[in-house]
Scaffold this active site. Structure first.
Site, PDB file in Angstrom:
ATOM      1  N   LYS A 169      -7.731   6.573 -19.376  1.00 62.80           N
ATOM      2  CA  LYS A 169      -8.008   7.072 -20.717  1.00 62.80           C
ATOM      3  C   LYS A 169      -6.758   6.955 -21.592  1.00 62.80           C
ATOM      4  O   LYS A 169      -6.316   5.861 -21.857  1.00 62.80           O
ATOM      5  CB  LYS A 169      -8.552   8.501 -20.625  1.00 62.80           C
ATOM      6  CG  LYS A 169      -9.620   8.696 -19.514  1.00 62.80           C
ATOM      7  CD  LYS A 169     -10.917   7.966 -19.767  1.00 62.80           C
ATOM      8  CE  LYS A 169     -11.924   8.004 -18.625  1.00 62.80           C
ATOM      9  NZ  LYS A 169     -12.209   9.306 -18.040  1.00 62.80           N
ATOM     10  N   TYR A 187     -16.084  17.826 -15.534  1.00 63.33           N
ATOM     11  CA  TYR A 187     -16.363  16.400 -15.708  1.00 63.33           C
ATOM     12  C   TYR A 187     -17.379  15.969 -14.640  1.00 63.33           C
ATOM     13  O   TYR A 187     -17.169  16.209 -13.455  1.00 63.33           O
ATOM     14  CB  TYR A 187     -15.054  15.604 -15.581  1.00 63.33           C
ATOM     15  CG  TYR A 187     -15.282  14.116 -15.421  1.00 63.33           C
ATOM     16  CD1 TYR A 187     -15.801  13.369 -16.478  1.00 63.33           C
ATOM     17  CD2 TYR A 187     -15.010  13.472 -14.228  1.00 63.33           C
ATOM     18  CE1 TYR A 187     -16.033  12.017 -16.330  1.00 63.33           C
ATOM     19  CE2 TYR A 187     -15.233  12.121 -14.078  1.00 63.33           C
ATOM     20  CZ  TYR A 187     -15.750  11.397 -15.127  1.00 63.33           C
ATOM     21  OH  TYR A 187     -15.982  10.059 -14.977  1.00 63.33           O
ATOM     22  N   ASP A 225      -6.822  19.109 -14.363  1.00 60.51           N
ATOM     23  CA  ASP A 225      -7.213  17.775 -14.813  1.00 60.51           C
ATOM     24  C   ASP A 225      -6.859  17.698 -16.294  1.00 60.51           C
ATOM     25  O   ASP A 225      -7.532  18.282 -17.142  1.00 60.51           O
ATOM     26  CB  ASP A 225      -8.712  17.571 -14.595  1.00 60.51           C
ATOM     27  CG  ASP A 225      -9.187  16.179 -15.040  1.00 60.51           C
ATOM     28  OD1 ASP A 225      -8.448  15.501 -15.785  1.00 60.51           O
ATOM     29  OD2 ASP A 225     -10.308  15.788 -14.651  1.00 60.51           O
ATOM     30  N   ARG A 250       0.848  -1.213   0.000  1.00 63.00           N
ATOM     31  CA  ARG A 250       0.000   0.000   0.000  1.00 63.00           C
ATOM     32  C   ARG A 250       0.878   1.256   0.000  1.00 63.00           C
ATOM     33  O   ARG A 250       0.543   2.267  -0.615  1.00 63.00           O
ATOM     34  CB  ARG A 250      -0.959  -0.013   1.200  1.00 63.00           C
ATOM     35  CG  ARG A 250      -1.768   1.261   1.352  1.00 63.00           C
ATOM     36  CD  ARG A 250      -3.071   1.081   2.146  1.00 63.00           C
ATOM     37  NE  ARG A 250      -2.941   0.295   3.352  1.00 63.00           N
ATOM     38  CZ  ARG A 250      -2.345   0.685   4.488  1.00 63.00           C
ATOM     39  NH1 ARG A 250      -1.819   1.890   4.569  1.00 63.00           N
ATOM     40  NH2 ARG A 250      -2.268  -0.119   5.535  1.00 63.00           N
TER      41      ARG A 250
HETATM   42  C1  LIG Z   1     -12.624   9.750 -16.830  1.00 58.21           C
HETATM   43  C2  LIG Z   1     -12.289  11.082 -16.277  1.00 58.21           C
HETATM   44  C3  LIG Z   1     -12.049  11.255 -14.903  1.00 58.21           C
HETATM   45  C4  LIG Z   1     -12.250  10.159 -13.887  1.00 58.21           C
HETATM   46  O1  LIG Z   1     -11.451   9.049 -14.071  1.00 58.21           O
HETATM   47  P1  LIG Z   1     -11.887   7.587 -13.521  1.00 58.21           P
HETATM   48  O2  LIG Z   1     -10.685   6.755 -13.761  1.00 58.21           O
HETATM   49  O3  LIG Z   1     -13.097   7.180 -14.316  1.00 58.21           O
HETATM   50  O4  LIG Z   1     -12.234   7.737 -12.077  1.00 58.21           O
HETATM   51  C5  LIG Z   1     -11.662  12.517 -14.472  1.00 58.21           C
HETATM   52  N1  LIG Z   1     -11.559  13.566 -15.318  1.00 58.21           N
HETATM   53  C6  LIG Z   1     -11.795  13.436 -16.637  1.00 58.21           C
HETATM   54  C7  LIG Z   1     -11.650  14.627 -17.519  1.00 58.21           C
HETATM   55  C8  LIG Z   1     -12.165  12.195 -17.163  1.00 58.21           C
HETATM   56  O5  LIG Z   1     -12.400  12.080 -18.488  1.00 58.21           O
END
Ligand SMILES: *Cc1c(COP(=O)(O)O)cnc(C)c1O
Length: 378
Positions: free
Chosen positions: A201, A104, A176, A52
């Site tokens: 992503k 988001y 982000d 962890r």
């Molecule tokens: C998908 C996404 C997230 C969240 O990510 P997860 O892995 O689904 O928790 C945050 N910000 C943006 C812009 C995203 O496209």
């Protein structure tokens, strides 16, 4: 003499990697062990105690993320949402945080359902308007949360201007950058203090792993808090998840070029179609953030949205006729996805219900355009 930083493609292939000294293996092993042996004197000769707190696969991933993003350190999380939650709680309960109105929806849900009750004073502003950000400022504002291009309208925020404003007033800026992985944008170089990614992503790139990361410009008190939450709340990625994300990173720069080239082609095609009322892609000259995006991005990314002129039912029908695009949420994989965003976001969404969001995959752009042409025309 300062060593020259390798090109992104080279970093992507080599960062966080070393031939295994014990076996000569060229690709990394997956270390599933949760615990690591202590020496008789009580020390941990390899630096690992309990997984962890740290694991060889997670450390390799974090090293690669920090190198690619040009940061001091990175922290891996079990999801982008977990990474965001740690950054949003790097302030004190009661502190004021400015977030974009266009955010988001998962992070909006997280803020409303978990972080406000915790004590976060989150306030939504038009982040694309620096004067509006300044006007919303309070003495207790500690953090500004930026998402650019925004989801799903691809509005562009001036990261350097927001960072300058925040720093003058003693606050930090988190970006982000899920839609703009390393190579597409460089928020730390523009003045951001931390960058958050959903590695789910583009960084992993194959729609087969959930993950998140935070990269910091410097090791400071706020960073120590993020690291504390990572290690002690334990929303950490598994060794295999880390391995998958690192494997994805190896091809990131080449994938992003193709995503970006495909999206630019598709956006130009859609912009010329009578069935399409509007295309949201920062690469188009009529996009309100085009010039700013051209300055702070390299290429305009692989995401775009468009509105179907005949309305919501027609938009659903277009999505239903697509053959190559899969109707699914998420983004950044090799396969192209189409999504009716308003229905995914649910009640209270401000997304127009005639809007479809596209994640452009790695298929040939001509085939994607042909698919959209038949779906729009029939
Ligand atoms: C998908 C996404 C997230 C969240 O990510 P997860 O892995 O689904 O928790 C945050 N910000 C943006 C812009 C995203 O496209």
């Amino acid at each position: 003499m300062r060593e020259e930083r390798p090109h992104l493609e080279t970093l992507a292939v080599h960062a966080g990697s070393a031939v295994d000294a014990a076996t000569g293996a060229v690709t990394p092993a997956i270390h599933l062990s949760t615990t690591f042996e202590r020496d008789a004197d009580g020390s941990y000769p390899h630096g690992y105690v309990y997984t962890r707190g740290g694991n060889p696969n997670r450390n390799a991933l974090e090293e690669a993320l920090a190198a690619l993003q040009g940061g001091a350190e990175a922290a891996g999380f079990a999801s982008g949402s977990a990474a965001a939650a740690a950054v949003l709680r790097s302030v004190e309960p009661g502190d004021h945080v400015l977030v974009p109105r266009e955010l988001y929806h998962g992070i909006r849900k997280l803020i409303d359902g978990a972080l406000r009750p915790w004590g976060l004073q989150a306030e939504a502003v038009d982040m694309t308007d620096v004067a509006a950000v300044a006007a919303a400022w309070r003495p207790e504002t500690r953090l500004v949360w930026v998402e650019t291009p925004s989801n799903p309208l691809l509005s562009i925020t001036d990261v350097a201007a927001v960072a300058e404003l925040a720093h003058e007033r003693g606050a930090r800026v988190a970006v982000d950058a899920t839609w703009t992985p390393p190579g597409v944008a460089d928020p730390l170089a523009l003045g951001a203090d931390v960058v958050v990614h959903a590695t789910t992503k583009y960084l992993s790139g194959h729609s087969d792993v959930l993950g998140g990361a935070v990269v910091t410009a410097r090791v400071d008190e706020a960073w120590r808090r993020v690291r504390f939450l990572q290690q002690n709340e334990g929303a950490v990625p598994s060794p295999f998840d880390c391995w998958l994300v690192l494997r994805g990173i190896r091809t990131l720069p080449y994938r992003m070029r193709a995503h970006t080239e495909g999206a630019a082609r598709v956006a130009a095609f859609l912009a010329g179609r009578p069935e399409v009322a509007r295309v949201y892609y920062p690469g188009l000259a009529d996009h309100p953030g085009h010039e700013l995006a051209a300055r702070q991005m390299r290429g305009f990314g692989g995401m775009l949205s468009f509105r179907v002129a005949a309305g919501s039912a027609a938009a659903m029908a277009v999505a239903a006729r697509l053959r190559l695009f899969t109707r699914a949420t998420s983004l950044g994989g090799v396969e192209s996805l189409a999504e009716h965003r308003a229905s995914i976001e649910g009640p209270g969404t401000t997304t127009p219900d005639d809007l479809l969001r596209l994640s452009i995959g790695l298929e040939h752009p001509d085939d994607l355009i042909a698919d959209l042409a038949q779906a729009l025309a029939s």
